[in-house]
Design an enzyme around this catalytic site. Structure first.
Site, short mmCIF file in Angstrom:
data_model
loop_
_atom_site.label_atom_id
_atom_site.label_comp_id
_atom_site.label_asym_id
_atom_site.label_seq_id
_atom_site.Cartn_x
_atom_site.Cartn_y
_atom_site.Cartn_z
N GLU A 169 0.82 -1.21 0.00
CA GLU A 169 0.00 0.00 0.00
C GLU A 169 0.85 1.26 0.00
O GLU A 169 0.52 2.25 -0.67
CB GLU A 169 -0.96 0.00 1.20
N HIS A 172 2.06 2.03 -3.44
CA HIS A 172 1.05 2.72 -4.26
C HIS A 172 1.19 4.24 -4.12
O HIS A 172 1.01 4.99 -5.09
CB HIS A 172 -0.36 2.33 -3.84
#
Length: 214
Positions: A169, A172
Site C-alpha cells: 500500500e 502505491h
C-alpha cells in the site's frame, strides 16, 4: 496552482466521488494517477470529509474484496491508505506466510524501511491489476512510520503478511505497482494460480516456471 487552491481541488474531487452511494470505482493499471506519486496529507480534507473518505475506502476494500486500498487506487492523489485482513486462510498457509488477522486501520503519510536482512517471496495481487498475480520478494519485516486518521503518530515493526500489506500500500503512494518489484516469469492468471500454484509457498512455481527465490 497555490497550496490552498490544490487543497480545494482535492476536497472537491473527494466530495464528488462521495456523492455517489456505494463503493468507489477502483482505477486500473494504465491510469496516470497510479504512477505519479501522491501528495503528503496535510489537511486537504477537513476532519469530517476525511472520515467519510476513509469509510468509503473501507467499504470499497471490503466489496472488492481486498486487504488494503490506497487513495490513488480510487483516483485521489493523497498519501492515505487503509488495511484490514481477517486472514480467512488454512492454518498451513497462515504459518507459511505469517498471515495473522489485522484489524482495520488507516495509514496516513506512511513510510517504511527494512527491519532486518531477511527477504521472503510469495504470490501477490493487486485490485488495480485484476486477473493476475506474481511472486514478489519483499523484506520479511519492516519499520513503518506515519499517522492515523486522528493525526496520532505511529512507529511500528510489521512482520509476515501484514508487512507485505503495508509495503504494497505504501508503494502505491509512491507510484509503484507490485509488478515493478515482481519476478515476471512467475506471472500467473487467477485460474492458473488456483489450478497450479495455491501451495503455501512459491517453491513449486519457482521450479516449474524457472525463477529464483531469495
Amino acid at each position: 496552482m497555490g497550496h490552498a487552491e490544490r487543497q480545494g481541488t482535492i476536497a472537491a474531487q473527494v466530495e464528488e466521488l462521495l456523492a455517489v452511494p456505494g463503493p468507489l470505482t477502483i482505477v486500473a493499471a494504465g491510469d496516470p494517477v497510479l504512477r505519479r506519486g501522491a501528495e503528503p496529507f496535510d489537511g486537504q480534507l477537513d476532519p469530517g470529509l476525511l472520515a467519510r473518505f476513509v469509510e468509503a475506502l473501507r467499504l470499497t476494500m471490503h466489496e472488492a474484496p481486498g486487504v488494503g486500498l490506497a487513495a490513488p487506487q480510487v483516483g485521489v492523489p493523497l498519501r492515505i491508505a487503509v488495511m484490514e485482513d481477517p486472514a480467512p486462510v488454512p492454518e498451513e498457509v497462515r504459518r507459511a506466510r505469517g498471515r495473522t488477522p489485522q484489524p482495520f486501520r488507516v495509514l496516513i503519510n506512511p513510510a517504511y524501511e527494512p527491519a532486518g536482512p531477511e527477504r521472503v517471496a510469495f504470490y501477490e495481487g493487486c485490485l488495480s491489476v485484476p486477473g493476475y498475480q506474481a511472486v514478489v520478494a519483499r523484506p520479511a519485516a519492516v519499520r513503518l512510520r506515519g499517522q492515523d486518521e486522528h493525526g496520532r503518530s505511529f512507529d511500528e515493526v510489521f512482520t509476515g503478511w501484514p508487512a507485505r500489506i503495508v509495503q504494497h500500500e505504501t508503494d502505491h503512494l509512491d507510484g509503484i505497482l507490485y509488478l515493478d518489484r515482481a519476478e515476471l516469469r512467475s506471472l500467473a492468471s487467477q485460474q492458473a494460480l488456483a489450478e497450479r500454484w495455491s501451495q503455501p509457498t512459491a517453491e513449486e512455481a519457482a521450479r516449474a516456471l524457472g525463477f529464483e527465490l531469495p
